[in-house]
Design a protein around this motif. Structure first.
Motif, PDB file in Angstrom:
ATOM      1  N   THR A  24       0.843  -1.195   0.000  1.00 19.50           N
ATOM      2  CA  THR A  24       0.000   0.000   0.000  1.00 19.50           C
ATOM      3  C   THR A  24       0.882   1.250   0.000  1.00 19.50           C
ATOM      4  O   THR A  24       2.052   1.187   0.409  1.00 19.50           O
ATOM      5  N   PRO A  25       0.353   2.371  -0.443  1.00 20.27           N
ATOM      6  CA  PRO A  25       1.141   3.609  -0.375  1.00 20.27           C
ATOM      7  C   PRO A  25       1.612   3.911   1.048  1.00 20.27           C
ATOM      8  O   PRO A  25       2.755   4.335   1.255  1.00 20.27           O
ATOM      9  N   GLY A  26       0.767   3.658   2.040  1.00 21.71           N
ATOM     10  CA  GLY A  26       1.157   3.903   3.428  1.00 21.71           C
ATOM     11  C   GLY A  26       2.267   2.972   3.884  1.00 21.71           C
ATOM     12  O   GLY A  26       3.194   3.386   4.589  1.00 21.71           O
ATOM     13  N   GLY A  27       2.171   1.714   3.505  1.00 25.24           N
ATOM     14  CA  GLY A  27       3.216   0.748   3.855  1.00 25.24           C
ATOM     15  C   GLY A  27       4.529   1.087   3.190  1.00 25.24           C
ATOM     16  O   GLY A  27       5.606   0.958   3.786  1.00 25.24           O
ATOM     17  N   LEU A  28       4.442   1.538   1.956  1.00 24.94           N
ATOM     18  CA  LEU A  28       5.635   1.950   1.216  1.00 24.94           C
ATOM     19  C   LEU A  28       6.286   3.157   1.895  1.00 24.94           C
ATOM     20  O   LEU A  28       7.498   3.167   2.139  1.00 24.94           O
ATOM     21  N   ALA A  29       5.484   4.136   2.241  1.00 24.66           N
ATOM     22  CA  ALA A  29       6.003   5.335   2.904  1.00 24.66           C
ATOM     23  C   ALA A  29       6.614   4.999   4.260  1.00 24.66           C
ATOM     24  O   ALA A  29       7.677   5.516   4.618  1.00 24.66           O
ATOM     25  N   ALA A  30       5.961   4.126   5.017  1.00 25.99           N
ATOM     26  CA  ALA A  30       6.477   3.747   6.336  1.00 25.99           C
ATOM     27  C   ALA A  30       7.815   3.031   6.206  1.00 25.99           C
ATOM     28  O   ALA A  30       8.748   3.291   6.979  1.00 25.99           O
ATOM     29  N   HIS A  31       7.914   2.136   5.237  1.00 24.84           N
ATOM     30  CA  HIS A  31       9.177   1.424   5.040  1.00 24.84           C
ATOM     31  C   HIS A  31      10.281   2.398   4.659  1.00 24.84           C
ATOM     32  O   HIS A  31      11.382   2.333   5.206  1.00 24.84           O
ATOM     33  N   LEU A  32       9.986   3.289   3.719  1.00 26.45           N
ATOM     34  CA  LEU A  32      11.002   4.251   3.290  1.00 26.45           C
ATOM     35  C   LEU A  32      11.439   5.161   4.442  1.00 26.45           C
ATOM     36  O   LEU A  32      12.609   5.543   4.519  1.00 26.45           O
ATOM     37  N   ALA A  33      10.528   5.483   5.324  1.00 23.67           N
ATOM     38  CA  ALA A  33      10.877   6.329   6.466  1.00 23.67           C
ATOM     39  C   ALA A  33      11.889   5.637   7.379  1.00 23.67           C
ATOM     40  O   ALA A  33      12.719   6.303   7.999  1.00 23.67           O
ATOM     41  N   ASP A  34      11.832   4.315   7.433  1.00 19.87           N
ATOM     42  CA  ASP A  34      12.696   3.553   8.334  1.00 19.87           C
ATOM     43  C   ASP A  34      13.898   2.897   7.663  1.00 19.87           C
ATOM     44  O   ASP A  34      14.768   2.384   8.349  1.00 19.87           O
ATOM     45  N   CYS A  35      13.938   2.850   6.340  1.00 20.88           N
ATOM     46  CA  CYS A  35      14.982   2.071   5.644  1.00 20.88           C
ATOM     47  C   CYS A  35      15.833   2.965   4.748  1.00 20.88           C
ATOM     48  O   CYS A  35      15.435   3.313   3.629  1.00 20.88           O
ATOM     49  N   ARG A  36      17.006   3.311   5.246  1.00 25.92           N
ATOM     50  CA  ARG A  36      17.926   4.158   4.493  1.00 25.92           C
ATOM     51  C   ARG A  36      18.351   3.497   3.177  1.00 25.92           C
ATOM     52  O   ARG A  36      18.465   4.156   2.147  1.00 25.92           O
ATOM     53  N   ASP A  37      18.558   2.181   3.191  1.00 29.54           N
ATOM     54  CA  ASP A  37      18.992   1.483   1.976  1.00 29.54           C
ATOM     55  C   ASP A  37      17.943   1.592   0.859  1.00 29.54           C
ATOM     56  O   ASP A  37      18.294   1.811  -0.299  1.00 29.54           O
ATOM     57  N   CYS A  38      16.683   1.462   1.199  1.00 26.49           N
ATOM     58  CA  CYS A  38      15.638   1.574   0.178  1.00 26.49           C
ATOM     59  C   CYS A  38      15.475   3.014  -0.296  1.00 26.49           C
ATOM     60  O   CYS A  38      15.186   3.248  -1.469  1.00 26.49           O
ATOM     61  N   ARG A  39      15.661   3.983   0.604  1.00 25.11           N
ATOM     62  CA  ARG A  39      15.625   5.390   0.163  1.00 25.11           C
ATOM     63  C   ARG A  39      16.752   5.654  -0.828  1.00 25.11           C
ATOM     64  O   ARG A  39      16.547   6.328  -1.848  1.00 25.11           O
TER      65      ARG A  39
END
Length: 92
Positions: A24-39
């Protein structure tokens, strides 16, 4: 959520496609907020997409871009020892 699913969703988003089921867009945003590697992965993917868009009609530019990509390792970023994904699973 595992980084591989997030990166698949990011790639789909950059291509104007729908995210994979369960992302989901929210799940994607939450992961990106916590994962420097994915950002960082997303930032590199955005740069590559922009380059591809600019070189689309220029064969010489495409050749130069591909040569540059070949000179850079295509290996994914290493997973830091002990790193966990936002859902508690192993990152990567």
């Amino acid at each position: 959520m595992h980084c591989s699913r997030i990166r698949t969703a990011l790639s789909a988003r950059l291509d104007g496609e729908e995210a994979p089921p369960g992302v989901t867009p929210g799940g994607l945003a939450a992961h990106l907020a916590d994962c420097r590697d994915c950002r960082q992965w997303e930032a590199r993917a955005r740069v590559l997409t922009a380059h591809l868009d600019r070189t689309e009609d220029d064969p010489a530019a495409v050749d130069a871009l591909l040569a540059g990509l070949r000179s850079v390792s295509a290996e994914p970023a290493p997973v830091r020892p002990g790193a966990v994904d936002t859902d508690g699973g192993r990152a990567g």
